[in-house]
Scaffold this motif. Sequence first.
Motif, short mmCIF file in Angstrom:
data_model
loop_
_atom_site.label_atom_id
_atom_site.label_comp_id
_atom_site.label_asym_id
_atom_site.label_seq_id
_atom_site.Cartn_x
_atom_site.Cartn_y
_atom_site.Cartn_z
N ILE A 25 -0.57 6.47 -11.88
CA ILE A 25 -0.57 5.24 -12.66
C ILE A 25 -1.08 4.10 -11.79
O ILE A 25 -1.00 4.15 -10.57
CB ILE A 25 0.84 4.88 -13.18
CG1 ILE A 25 1.86 4.93 -12.04
CG2 ILE A 25 1.25 5.79 -14.30
CD1 ILE A 25 3.14 4.24 -12.38
N ASP A 26 -1.63 3.11 -12.45
CA ASP A 26 -2.04 1.91 -11.75
C ASP A 26 -0.87 0.94 -11.76
O ASP A 26 -0.46 0.49 -12.84
CB ASP A 26 -3.25 1.25 -12.44
CG ASP A 26 -4.54 1.75 -11.83
OD1 ASP A 26 -4.48 2.18 -10.67
OD2 ASP A 26 -5.57 1.69 -12.51
N ILE A 27 -0.34 0.65 -10.59
CA ILE A 27 0.77 -0.30 -10.54
C ILE A 27 0.18 -1.69 -10.47
O ILE A 27 -0.69 -1.97 -9.62
CB ILE A 27 1.66 -0.01 -9.34
CG1 ILE A 27 2.36 1.32 -9.55
CG2 ILE A 27 2.69 -1.11 -9.18
CD1 ILE A 27 3.01 1.85 -8.33
N TYR A 71 0.83 -1.21 0.00
CA TYR A 71 0.00 0.00 0.00
C TYR A 71 0.85 1.25 0.00
O TYR A 71 0.63 2.16 -0.79
CB TYR A 71 -0.94 -0.01 1.20
CG TYR A 71 -1.96 -1.11 1.11
CD1 TYR A 71 -2.83 -1.16 0.02
CD2 TYR A 71 -2.06 -2.10 2.07
CE1 TYR A 71 -3.76 -2.17 -0.09
CE2 TYR A 71 -2.98 -3.11 1.96
CZ TYR A 71 -3.84 -3.14 0.88
OH TYR A 71 -4.74 -4.14 0.77
N ALA A 72 1.85 1.27 0.92
CA ALA A 72 2.67 2.48 1.03
C ALA A 72 3.46 2.70 -0.25
O ALA A 72 3.54 3.82 -0.75
CB ALA A 72 3.61 2.37 2.22
N GLY A 73 4.03 1.63 -0.81
CA GLY A 73 4.86 1.77 -2.00
C GLY A 73 4.08 2.34 -3.16
O GLY A 73 4.50 3.34 -3.77
N THR A 74 2.92 1.76 -3.48
CA THR A 74 2.15 2.27 -4.61
C THR A 74 1.67 3.70 -4.34
O THR A 74 1.68 4.54 -5.24
CB THR A 74 0.93 1.37 -4.87
OG1 THR A 74 0.26 1.15 -3.65
CG2 THR A 74 1.35 0.05 -5.46
N ASP A 75 1.31 3.96 -3.08
CA ASP A 75 0.83 5.29 -2.73
C ASP A 75 1.94 6.32 -2.90
O ASP A 75 1.72 7.40 -3.46
CB ASP A 75 0.32 5.26 -1.29
CG ASP A 75 -0.47 6.49 -0.95
OD1 ASP A 75 -1.35 6.83 -1.77
OD2 ASP A 75 -0.21 7.12 0.08
N LEU A 76 3.14 5.97 -2.40
CA LEU A 76 4.25 6.92 -2.47
C LEU A 76 4.62 7.20 -3.92
O LEU A 76 4.86 8.36 -4.29
CB LEU A 76 5.47 6.37 -1.72
CG LEU A 76 5.42 6.50 -0.20
CD1 LEU A 76 6.68 5.92 0.41
CD2 LEU A 76 5.26 7.96 0.19
N ILE A 77 4.65 6.15 -4.74
CA ILE A 77 5.02 6.36 -6.15
C ILE A 77 4.00 7.29 -6.82
O ILE A 77 4.36 8.23 -7.53
CB ILE A 77 5.10 5.01 -6.90
CG1 ILE A 77 6.35 4.27 -6.44
CG2 ILE A 77 5.14 5.23 -8.40
CD1 ILE A 77 6.48 2.90 -7.02
N ASN A 78 2.71 7.07 -6.52
CA ASN A 78 1.69 7.92 -7.12
C ASN A 78 1.80 9.35 -6.64
O ASN A 78 1.63 10.29 -7.40
CB ASN A 78 0.30 7.35 -6.82
CG ASN A 78 -0.11 6.36 -7.87
OD1 ASN A 78 0.27 6.51 -9.04
ND2 ASN A 78 -0.85 5.35 -7.48
#
Lengths: 269, 187
Positions: free
Chosen positions: B45-47, B27-34
Amino acid sequence: MANETAIIDVAARTSLWLRPHRIVLILIAIGLVLSAILFMRWDWLPQYYEMGLAGIWRSLWILAVTCVLGFLLAVPLGLAQATGSFWFAAPAKAFCTVIRGTPLLIQLWLLYYGLGSLFPQYPWIRGSWMWPYLRQAWPYGVLALTFSFAGYEGEVMRGAFAGVPKGQLEAARAFGMSRWKIFRRIWLPQAIYRALPTLTGETVLQLKSTPLVATISVIDIFAVSSKVRQDTYLTYEPLLLLALIYMTITGILVFAFGRIAARIPNKIG
Amino acid sequence: MVRDLLAVYTTIVRAVPELVLILLLYYAGTDLINKALTAIGYQRIDISGLAAGIAVLGFVQGAYSTEVIRGAILAIPQGQIEAARAYGMSPGLMLRRITLPAMLPFAIPGLANLWLIATKDTALLAVVGFYELALATRQAAGVTKAYFTFFVAAGALYLLVSLISNLVIGRVEAWSRRGMPSLKEAP
Protein backbone atom coordinates in the motif's frame (compact mmCIF):
# COMPACT_ATOMS: atom_id res chain seq x y z
CA MET A 1 34.64 -2.77 57.81
CA ALA A 2 33.29 0.20 55.93
CA ASN A 3 35.06 -1.04 52.86
CA GLU A 4 33.43 -4.43 53.22
CA THR A 5 29.92 -3.00 53.45
CA ALA A 6 30.68 -0.85 50.43
CA ILE A 7 31.61 -3.95 48.43
CA ILE A 8 28.46 -5.75 49.57
CA ASP A 9 26.48 -2.65 48.68
CA VAL A 10 27.94 -2.58 45.18
CA ALA A 11 27.30 -6.29 44.74
CA ALA A 12 23.71 -5.88 45.90
CA ARG A 13 23.16 -3.03 43.54
CA THR A 14 24.64 -4.98 40.65
CA SER A 15 22.44 -7.98 41.36
CA LEU A 16 19.43 -5.67 41.63
CA TRP A 17 20.30 -4.15 38.31
CA LEU A 18 20.96 -7.48 36.59
CA ARG A 19 17.57 -9.04 37.17
CA PRO A 20 16.60 -11.91 34.84
CA HIS A 21 14.42 -9.89 32.49
CA ARG A 22 17.16 -7.32 32.13
CA ILE A 23 19.64 -10.00 31.16
CA VAL A 24 17.17 -11.17 28.52
CA LEU A 25 16.80 -7.59 27.26
CA ILE A 26 20.56 -7.13 27.10
CA LEU A 27 20.93 -10.41 25.21
CA ILE A 28 18.24 -9.32 22.75
CA ALA A 29 20.01 -5.99 22.28
CA ILE A 30 23.34 -7.74 21.68
CA GLY A 31 21.61 -10.06 19.23
CA LEU A 32 20.10 -7.10 17.37
CA VAL A 33 23.48 -5.37 17.13
CA LEU A 34 25.19 -8.56 15.97
CA SER A 35 22.56 -9.26 13.34
CA ALA A 36 22.82 -5.65 12.20
CA ILE A 37 26.57 -6.10 11.83
CA LEU A 38 26.31 -9.48 10.13
CA PHE A 39 23.29 -9.13 7.85
CA MET A 40 23.43 -5.49 6.83
CA ARG A 41 25.80 -4.01 4.33
CA TRP A 42 28.70 -2.11 5.81
CA ASP A 43 31.16 -2.41 2.93
CA TRP A 44 30.73 1.30 2.15
CA LEU A 45 32.28 2.24 5.49
CA PRO A 46 35.98 2.31 4.47
CA GLN A 47 35.20 4.50 1.49
CA TYR A 48 33.28 7.13 3.46
CA TYR A 49 35.24 6.78 6.69
CA GLU A 50 37.28 9.97 6.29
CA MET A 51 34.32 11.97 5.07
CA GLY A 52 32.35 10.81 8.09
CA LEU A 53 35.06 11.87 10.51
CA ALA A 54 35.26 15.28 8.86
CA GLY A 55 31.48 15.50 9.15
CA ILE A 56 31.51 14.64 12.86
CA TRP A 57 34.26 17.18 13.40
CA ARG A 58 32.25 19.87 11.61
CA SER A 59 29.10 19.06 13.60
CA LEU A 60 30.99 19.28 16.88
CA TRP A 61 32.68 22.48 15.80
CA ILE A 62 29.37 24.09 14.90
CA LEU A 63 27.91 22.90 18.20
CA ALA A 64 30.76 24.35 20.25
CA VAL A 65 30.88 27.70 18.45
CA THR A 66 27.14 28.28 18.48
CA CYS A 67 26.79 27.28 22.13
CA VAL A 68 29.58 29.62 23.27
CA LEU A 69 28.45 32.55 21.10
CA GLY A 70 24.81 31.89 21.94
CA PHE A 71 25.54 31.86 25.65
CA LEU A 72 27.51 35.12 25.41
CA LEU A 73 24.50 36.63 23.68
CA ALA A 74 22.08 35.08 26.18
CA VAL A 75 23.68 36.80 29.20
CA PRO A 76 22.83 40.35 28.09
CA LEU A 77 19.45 39.14 26.84
CA GLY A 78 18.64 37.62 30.21
CA LEU A 79 20.01 40.58 32.12
CA ALA A 80 18.00 43.04 30.05
CA GLN A 81 14.81 41.10 30.71
CA ALA A 82 15.50 40.60 34.40
CA THR A 83 16.40 44.15 35.37
CA GLY A 84 16.56 46.44 32.40
CA SER A 85 14.25 49.35 31.80
CA PHE A 86 11.40 48.91 29.37
CA TRP A 87 13.52 50.04 26.42
CA PHE A 88 16.02 47.25 27.02
CA ALA A 89 13.60 44.60 28.22
CA ALA A 90 11.04 44.88 25.43
CA PRO A 91 13.40 44.23 22.49
CA ALA A 92 15.07 41.36 24.37
CA LYS A 93 11.69 39.83 25.13
CA ALA A 94 10.56 40.28 21.53
CA PHE A 95 13.74 38.62 20.28
CA CYS A 96 13.26 35.60 22.56
CA THR A 97 9.57 35.29 21.65
CA VAL A 98 10.21 35.41 17.92
CA ILE A 99 13.10 32.95 18.07
CA ARG A 100 11.18 30.55 20.28
CA GLY A 101 7.95 30.94 18.35
CA THR A 102 9.20 30.11 14.86
CA PRO A 103 10.81 26.90 13.58
CA LEU A 104 14.57 26.90 13.35
CA LEU A 105 14.26 25.60 9.80
CA ILE A 106 12.38 28.76 8.75
CA GLN A 107 14.94 30.97 10.51
CA LEU A 108 17.76 29.11 8.78
CA TRP A 109 16.17 29.36 5.36
CA LEU A 110 15.27 33.02 5.91
CA LEU A 111 18.90 33.84 6.70
CA TYR A 112 20.43 31.66 3.99
CA TYR A 113 18.04 32.16 1.10
CA GLY A 114 16.65 35.55 2.10
CA LEU A 115 19.68 37.37 3.42
CA GLY A 116 21.99 35.43 1.15
CA SER A 117 20.06 36.55 -1.91
CA LEU A 118 20.13 40.20 -0.81
CA PHE A 119 23.89 40.52 -0.42
CA PRO A 120 24.96 40.02 -4.06
CA GLN A 121 22.83 43.00 -5.10
CA TYR A 122 25.20 45.41 -3.38
CA PRO A 123 28.55 45.82 -5.16
CA TRP A 124 30.31 47.15 -2.07
CA ILE A 125 29.56 43.93 -0.22
CA ARG A 126 30.86 41.86 -3.11
CA GLY A 127 34.06 43.87 -3.02
CA SER A 128 34.59 43.72 0.73
CA TRP A 129 36.70 41.23 2.67
CA MET A 130 33.55 39.55 4.00
CA TRP A 131 32.40 38.33 0.61
CA PRO A 132 34.37 35.05 0.51
CA TYR A 133 32.65 34.12 3.80
CA LEU A 134 29.21 35.38 2.86
CA ARG A 135 29.25 33.21 -0.25
CA GLN A 136 29.53 30.06 1.83
CA ALA A 137 26.69 28.40 3.68
CA TRP A 138 28.19 27.81 7.11
CA PRO A 139 28.17 31.43 8.38
CA TYR A 140 24.40 31.47 7.95
CA GLY A 141 24.09 28.14 9.73
CA VAL A 142 26.25 29.33 12.62
CA LEU A 143 24.33 32.61 12.83
CA ALA A 144 20.91 30.92 12.87
CA LEU A 145 21.96 28.33 15.46
CA THR A 146 23.59 31.02 17.62
CA PHE A 147 20.40 33.11 17.59
CA SER A 148 18.35 30.04 18.38
CA PHE A 149 20.53 29.09 21.35
CA ALA A 150 20.58 32.69 22.57
CA GLY A 151 16.79 32.92 22.33
CA TYR A 152 16.15 29.80 24.39
CA GLU A 153 19.01 30.34 26.82
CA GLY A 154 18.17 34.05 27.21
CA GLU A 155 14.85 33.00 28.71
CA VAL A 156 16.63 30.61 31.08
CA MET A 157 19.16 33.27 32.08
CA ARG A 158 16.33 35.71 32.79
CA GLY A 159 14.98 33.31 35.37
CA ALA A 160 18.46 32.59 36.70
CA PHE A 161 19.34 36.28 37.14
CA ALA A 162 15.99 36.97 38.78
CA GLY A 163 16.46 33.97 41.06
CA VAL A 164 19.66 35.16 42.73
CA PRO A 165 18.62 36.22 46.25
CA LYS A 166 18.46 39.96 46.79
CA GLY A 167 20.44 39.65 50.02
CA GLN A 168 23.52 38.47 48.15
CA LEU A 169 23.50 41.55 45.92
CA GLU A 170 22.82 43.85 48.88
CA ALA A 171 25.70 42.30 50.80
CA ALA A 172 27.99 42.83 47.83
CA ARG A 173 26.89 46.44 47.61
CA ALA A 174 27.46 46.85 51.35
CA PHE A 175 31.05 45.68 50.78
CA GLY A 176 31.44 48.62 48.45
CA MET A 177 31.82 46.57 45.29
CA SER A 178 31.36 48.43 42.06
CA ARG A 179 28.41 47.41 39.87
CA TRP A 180 30.64 45.65 37.40
CA LYS A 181 32.40 43.77 40.17
CA ILE A 182 29.08 42.70 41.70
CA PHE A 183 28.03 41.40 38.33
CA ARG A 184 31.28 39.59 37.68
CA ARG A 185 31.88 38.15 41.15
CA ILE A 186 28.39 37.52 42.55
CA TRP A 187 25.54 37.85 40.14
CA LEU A 188 26.83 36.08 37.02
CA PRO A 189 28.43 33.07 38.78
CA GLN A 190 25.33 32.41 40.86
CA ALA A 191 23.07 32.78 37.84
CA ILE A 192 25.23 30.32 35.89
CA TYR A 193 25.08 27.81 38.77
CA ARG A 194 21.33 28.06 38.64
CA ALA A 195 21.20 27.73 34.87
CA LEU A 196 23.64 24.82 34.69
CA PRO A 197 21.12 21.94 34.83
CA THR A 198 19.09 23.44 31.98
CA LEU A 199 22.31 24.27 30.14
CA THR A 200 22.91 20.53 29.73
CA GLY A 201 19.50 20.05 28.19
CA GLU A 202 19.88 23.10 25.97
CA THR A 203 23.25 21.88 24.70
CA VAL A 204 21.81 18.46 23.85
CA LEU A 205 18.90 20.20 22.11
CA GLN A 206 21.42 22.30 20.20
CA LEU A 207 23.28 19.17 19.15
CA LYS A 208 20.01 17.82 17.83
CA SER A 209 19.43 21.04 15.88
CA THR A 210 22.78 20.92 14.09
CA PRO A 211 21.66 18.45 11.39
CA LEU A 212 19.35 21.18 10.07
CA VAL A 213 22.37 22.97 8.59
CA ALA A 214 22.60 20.09 6.13
CA THR A 215 19.50 21.54 4.43
CA ILE A 216 21.54 24.60 3.44
CA SER A 217 24.37 22.49 2.02
CA VAL A 218 26.77 22.48 4.96
CA ILE A 219 28.50 19.09 4.95
CA ASP A 220 28.05 17.93 8.52
CA ILE A 221 27.69 14.32 9.62
CA PHE A 222 24.01 14.32 8.67
CA ALA A 223 24.83 15.47 5.13
CA VAL A 224 27.48 12.78 4.88
CA SER A 225 24.94 10.11 5.76
CA SER A 226 22.52 11.53 3.18
CA LYS A 227 25.27 11.36 0.59
CA VAL A 228 26.01 7.74 1.48
CA ARG A 229 22.33 6.96 1.13
CA GLN A 230 22.17 8.58 -2.28
CA ASP A 231 25.34 6.90 -3.51
CA THR A 232 24.69 3.38 -2.27
CA TYR A 233 20.88 3.25 -2.28
CA LEU A 234 20.96 1.92 1.27
CA THR A 235 18.10 3.06 3.52
CA TYR A 236 18.81 1.88 7.00
CA GLU A 237 22.53 1.39 7.56
CA PRO A 238 23.70 5.03 7.28
CA LEU A 239 20.75 6.27 9.32
CA LEU A 240 21.27 3.69 12.07
CA LEU A 241 24.96 4.55 12.26
CA LEU A 242 24.03 8.24 12.32
CA ALA A 243 21.61 7.68 15.19
CA LEU A 244 24.34 5.78 17.06
CA ILE A 245 26.81 8.63 16.53
CA TYR A 246 24.37 11.21 17.87
CA MET A 247 23.55 9.01 20.85
CA THR A 248 27.25 8.67 21.63
CA ILE A 249 27.81 12.42 21.45
CA THR A 250 24.75 13.02 23.64
CA GLY A 251 26.04 10.52 26.18
CA ILE A 252 29.45 12.20 26.29
CA LEU A 253 27.86 15.65 26.66
CA VAL A 254 25.57 14.55 29.50
CA PHE A 255 28.47 12.83 31.26
CA ALA A 256 30.76 15.86 30.90
CA PHE A 257 28.12 18.29 32.17
CA GLY A 258 27.37 15.90 35.02
CA ARG A 259 31.02 16.05 36.06
CA ILE A 260 31.00 19.85 35.93
CA ALA A 261 27.75 20.06 37.88
CA ALA A 262 29.11 17.68 40.53
CA ARG A 263 31.97 20.09 41.24
CA ILE A 264 29.63 22.95 42.03
CA PRO A 265 28.43 23.26 45.63
CA ASN A 266 24.74 22.45 45.67
CA LYS A 267 23.97 24.68 48.61
CA ILE A 268 23.71 28.07 47.03
CA GLY A 269 21.49 30.99 47.70
CA MET B 1 10.19 -5.51 31.73
CA VAL B 2 7.73 -2.96 30.32
CA ARG B 3 9.32 -0.28 32.43
CA ASP B 4 12.79 -1.04 31.09
CA LEU B 5 11.59 -1.15 27.50
CA LEU B 6 9.91 2.23 27.94
CA ALA B 7 13.06 3.63 29.53
CA VAL B 8 15.04 2.46 26.50
CA TYR B 9 12.44 4.02 24.17
CA THR B 10 12.42 7.43 25.88
CA THR B 11 16.20 7.51 26.26
CA ILE B 12 16.93 6.64 22.64
CA VAL B 13 14.30 8.94 21.17
CA ARG B 14 15.46 11.85 23.30
CA ALA B 15 19.12 11.32 22.43
CA VAL B 16 18.74 11.26 18.65
CA PRO B 17 17.89 14.36 16.59
CA GLU B 18 14.26 14.57 15.51
CA LEU B 19 15.38 14.98 11.91
CA VAL B 20 17.23 11.65 11.96
CA LEU B 21 14.31 9.93 13.68
CA ILE B 22 11.88 11.35 11.15
CA LEU B 23 13.99 10.07 8.26
CA LEU B 24 14.51 6.69 9.91
CA LEU B 25 10.88 6.14 10.87
CA TYR B 26 9.51 7.64 7.67
CA TYR B 27 11.44 5.28 5.42
CA ALA B 28 11.83 2.33 7.76
CA GLY B 29 8.24 2.51 9.00
CA THR B 30 6.60 2.52 5.57
CA ASP B 31 9.03 -0.12 4.35
CA LEU B 32 8.40 -2.41 7.31
CA ILE B 33 4.63 -2.11 7.00
CA ASN B 34 4.82 -2.97 3.31
CA LYS B 35 7.11 -5.92 3.98
CA ALA B 36 4.77 -7.19 6.67
CA LEU B 37 1.80 -6.79 4.31
CA THR B 38 3.48 -8.69 1.47
CA ALA B 39 4.57 -11.36 3.95
CA ILE B 40 0.98 -12.12 4.93
CA GLY B 41 -0.13 -11.95 1.33
CA TYR B 42 -1.61 -8.50 0.92
CA GLN B 43 -0.85 -5.90 -1.73
CA ARG B 44 1.69 -3.20 -1.05
CA ILE B 45 0.00 0.00 0.00
CA ASP B 46 1.03 3.59 -0.46
CA ILE B 47 1.15 5.19 2.94
CA SER B 48 0.24 8.84 2.64
CA GLY B 49 2.82 11.36 3.76
CA LEU B 50 0.29 12.81 6.18
CA ALA B 51 -0.30 9.53 8.01
CA ALA B 52 3.40 8.74 8.15
CA GLY B 53 4.24 12.25 9.34
CA ILE B 54 1.62 12.16 12.07
CA ALA B 55 2.78 8.72 13.21
CA VAL B 56 6.43 9.77 13.29
CA LEU B 57 5.84 12.99 15.21
CA GLY B 58 3.53 11.10 17.56
CA PHE B 59 6.23 8.54 18.22
CA VAL B 60 8.80 11.25 18.96
CA GLN B 61 6.48 13.37 21.09
CA GLY B 62 5.36 10.28 22.96
CA ALA B 63 8.83 9.79 24.35
CA TYR B 64 9.12 13.37 25.55
CA SER B 65 5.65 13.54 27.06
CA THR B 66 6.20 10.21 28.82
CA GLU B 67 9.03 11.83 30.73
CA VAL B 68 6.93 14.94 31.51
CA ILE B 69 4.02 12.88 32.82
CA ARG B 70 6.34 10.60 34.79
CA GLY B 71 7.80 13.64 36.53
CA ALA B 72 4.32 15.08 37.13
CA ILE B 73 3.03 11.88 38.72
CA LEU B 74 6.09 11.70 40.95
CA ALA B 75 5.40 15.30 42.03
CA ILE B 76 1.97 14.47 43.47
CA PRO B 77 2.17 14.63 47.28
CA GLN B 78 2.31 11.07 48.58
CA GLY B 79 -0.37 11.84 51.18
CA GLN B 80 -3.03 12.33 48.50
CA ILE B 81 -2.43 8.85 47.09
CA GLU B 82 -2.44 7.35 50.59
CA ALA B 83 -5.64 9.16 51.46
CA ALA B 84 -7.31 7.82 48.34
CA ARG B 85 -6.17 4.32 49.21
CA ALA B 86 -7.46 4.79 52.78
CA TYR B 87 -10.88 5.64 51.35
CA GLY B 88 -10.81 2.25 49.65
CA MET B 89 -10.72 3.56 46.10
CA SER B 90 -9.99 1.01 43.42
CA PRO B 91 -6.83 1.67 41.35
CA GLY B 92 -8.94 2.70 38.35
CA LEU B 93 -11.02 5.16 40.35
CA MET B 94 -7.90 6.51 42.04
CA LEU B 95 -6.27 7.12 38.66
CA ARG B 96 -9.35 8.90 37.35
CA ARG B 97 -10.27 10.93 40.43
CA ILE B 98 -6.92 11.62 42.12
CA THR B 99 -3.80 10.89 40.10
CA LEU B 100 -4.79 12.44 36.78
CA PRO B 101 -6.34 15.66 38.15
CA ALA B 102 -3.59 16.12 40.73
CA MET B 103 -0.87 15.59 38.15
CA LEU B 104 -2.28 18.07 35.62
CA PRO B 105 -0.91 21.31 37.11
CA PHE B 106 2.57 19.77 37.18
CA ALA B 107 2.31 18.31 33.70
CA ILE B 108 0.74 21.19 31.80
CA PRO B 109 3.78 23.49 31.58
CA GLY B 110 5.86 20.62 30.21
CA LEU B 111 3.14 19.43 27.85
CA ALA B 112 2.61 23.00 26.67
CA ASN B 113 6.29 23.22 25.82
CA LEU B 114 5.98 19.99 23.89
CA TRP B 115 2.97 21.32 22.01
CA LEU B 116 4.97 24.38 20.97
CA ILE B 117 7.87 22.15 19.95
CA ALA B 118 5.51 19.93 17.96
CA THR B 119 4.06 22.85 16.01
CA LYS B 120 7.60 23.77 15.03
CA ASP B 121 8.68 20.18 14.39
CA THR B 122 6.07 19.90 11.67
CA ALA B 123 8.44 22.07 9.64
CA LEU B 124 10.97 19.23 9.77
CA LEU B 125 8.63 17.04 7.76
CA ALA B 126 9.54 19.27 4.81
CA VAL B 127 12.89 17.48 4.72
CA VAL B 128 11.29 14.13 3.86
CA GLY B 129 9.29 15.83 1.13
CA PHE B 130 6.01 16.14 3.00
CA TYR B 131 4.18 19.14 1.64
CA GLU B 132 3.48 21.53 4.52
CA LEU B 133 3.99 25.21 5.29
CA ALA B 134 7.79 25.19 5.31
CA LEU B 135 8.19 23.29 2.05
CA ALA B 136 5.43 25.28 0.34
CA THR B 137 7.12 28.48 1.46
CA ARG B 138 10.45 27.33 0.10
CA GLN B 139 8.98 26.42 -3.25
CA ALA B 140 7.01 29.65 -3.53
CA ALA B 141 10.09 31.63 -2.56
CA GLY B 142 12.21 29.74 -5.07
CA VAL B 143 9.78 30.34 -7.91
CA THR B 144 9.09 34.01 -7.24
CA LYS B 145 12.59 34.87 -5.95
CA ALA B 146 10.85 36.83 -3.17
CA TYR B 147 12.68 34.92 -0.45
CA PHE B 148 12.27 37.50 2.28
CA THR B 149 8.55 38.02 1.83
CA PHE B 150 7.67 34.37 1.94
CA PHE B 151 9.94 33.30 4.78
CA VAL B 152 8.92 36.25 6.95
CA ALA B 153 5.27 35.49 6.22
CA ALA B 154 5.74 31.82 7.14
CA GLY B 155 7.59 32.81 10.30
CA ALA B 156 4.76 35.18 11.21
CA LEU B 157 2.23 32.37 10.73
CA TYR B 158 4.17 30.03 13.00
CA LEU B 159 4.58 32.82 15.54
CA LEU B 160 0.85 33.47 15.45
CA VAL B 161 0.14 29.81 16.15
CA SER B 162 2.58 29.91 19.08
CA LEU B 163 1.11 33.10 20.54
CA ILE B 164 -2.47 31.85 20.28
CA SER B 165 -1.37 28.56 21.82
CA ASN B 166 0.21 30.49 24.69
CA LEU B 167 -3.09 32.23 25.39
CA VAL B 168 -5.04 28.98 25.36
CA ILE B 169 -2.40 27.23 27.48
CA GLY B 170 -2.55 30.03 30.03
CA ARG B 171 -6.30 29.51 30.37
CA VAL B 172 -5.95 25.73 30.63
CA GLU B 173 -3.21 26.03 33.22
CA ALA B 174 -5.26 28.43 35.32
CA TRP B 175 -8.15 25.96 35.07
CA SER B 176 -6.01 23.00 36.12
CA ARG B 177 -4.63 24.92 39.09
CA ARG B 178 -8.06 25.93 40.35
CA GLY B 179 -8.33 25.57 44.10
CA MET B 180 -4.54 25.56 44.53
CA PRO B 181 -2.67 28.44 46.16
CA SER B 182 -1.51 31.00 43.62
CA LEU B 183 2.14 30.88 42.60
CA LYS B 184 2.53 34.58 43.31
CA GLU B 185 1.30 34.35 46.88
CA ALA B 186 3.62 31.48 47.72
CA PRO B 187 6.87 32.63 49.32
